[in-house]
Design an enzyme around this catalytic site. Structure first.
Site, PDB file in Angstrom:
ATOM      1  N   ASP A   1      -6.092  -3.137  11.305  1.00  0.00           N
ATOM      2  CA  ASP A   1      -4.899  -2.299  11.406  1.00  0.00           C
ATOM      3  C   ASP A   1      -4.735  -1.834  12.846  1.00  0.00           C
ATOM      4  OD1 ASP A   1      -2.716  -0.805  10.692  1.00  0.00           O
ATOM      5  OD2 ASP A   1      -3.784   0.528   9.324  1.00  0.00           O
TER       6      ASP A   1
ATOM      7  N   CYS B   1       0.829  -1.203   0.000  1.00  0.00           N
ATOM      8  CA  CYS B   1       0.000   0.000   0.000  1.00  0.00           C
ATOM      9  C   CYS B   1       0.866   1.257   0.000  1.00  0.00           C
ATOM     10  CB  CYS B   1      -0.918  -0.004   1.213  1.00  0.00           C
ATOM     11  SG  CYS B   1      -2.288   1.170   1.068  1.00  0.00           S
TER      12      CYS B   1
END
Length: 224
Positions: free
Chosen positions: A137, A8
């Protein structure tokens, strides 16, 4: 074999091509202006084009492309939708909002959920029918201006309580050195689908390193 390895915060074509060659299945673009990894949708679309051309020339598989949004509006979603395979939401998007966007654009939805305590894991079921995948996360530090990309892990043992069927990715402070431990901690959870990395394969904020990307992918796959 891991279903997904996601790189990412990609900001240039070289990094995206390095990720694809290494075997990443998803490449992510950050469309959040407060992030040091922010990229304009037009630039991201150009990267997608370059990756596809390189794949034709070099014979590697084209990954999926993910757009990261924080409470993104309709126009921002519509601008990026044509070249994306997934929307990834890090804001206050409700299950109803996620489901509505998925229906409107016909694009898979990844919903990020910050994890800092067992109570956070208990909330994942709210998105079971609204998201195609969850991104678990680390909860950002207090006062942080952005919801991710802080390079901080969370206690992976908390995910033993994950009871949803929705596939999930683990993110937060992963590196080529730590990803094996993360995979080992969660690989027996049926819904575990893969891992996500951003700062852990960088030499500076937003600057991806091809060797670190390759090392991360190797370590993640070996651990599984």
């Amino acid at each position: 074999m891991l279903s997904h390895i996601k790189i990412c915060g990609v900001t240039d074509a070289d990094a995206a091509i390095d990720a694809a060659i290494a075997g990443a299945t998803l490449v992510g673009f950050v469309f959040f202006k407060k992030s040091p990894r922010f990229i304009d949708p037009g630039a991201a679309e150009d990267i997608v084009t370059q990756v596809k051309r390189a794949a034709d020339d070099m014979g590697f598989a084209v990954p999926g492309f993910v757009g990261l949004f924080v409470d993104g509006g309709e126009s921002a979603l519509a601008e990026a939708a044509p070249f994306l395979s997934h929307f990834q939401f890090h804001g206050h998007e409700s299950p109803e909002r996620c489901a509505a966007i998925r229906g409107e654009f016909g694009i898979d939805v990844i919903k990020a959920i910050p994890i800092g305590a067992a109570a956070d894991v208990a909330t994942v079921g709210e998105f079971s029918d609204a998201a195609d995948m969850l991104l678990l996360d680390a909860r950002p530090p207090k006062g942080a201006e952005r919801p991710g990309g802080h390079g901080q892990p969370f206690d992976w043992s908390l995910l033993a309580a994950y009871g949803a069927d929705t596939p999930f990715l683990v993110a937060g402070g992963l590196t080529p050195q730590t990803v094996a431990a993360a995979v080992a901690a969660v690989k027996n959870i049926p819904a575990f689908a893969g891992v996500d990395v951003s700062s852990g394969v960088e030499t500076a904020a937003g600057v991806k390193d091809g060797e670190l990307i390759a090392a991360f992918v190797r370590a993640a796959r070996a651990a599984y």
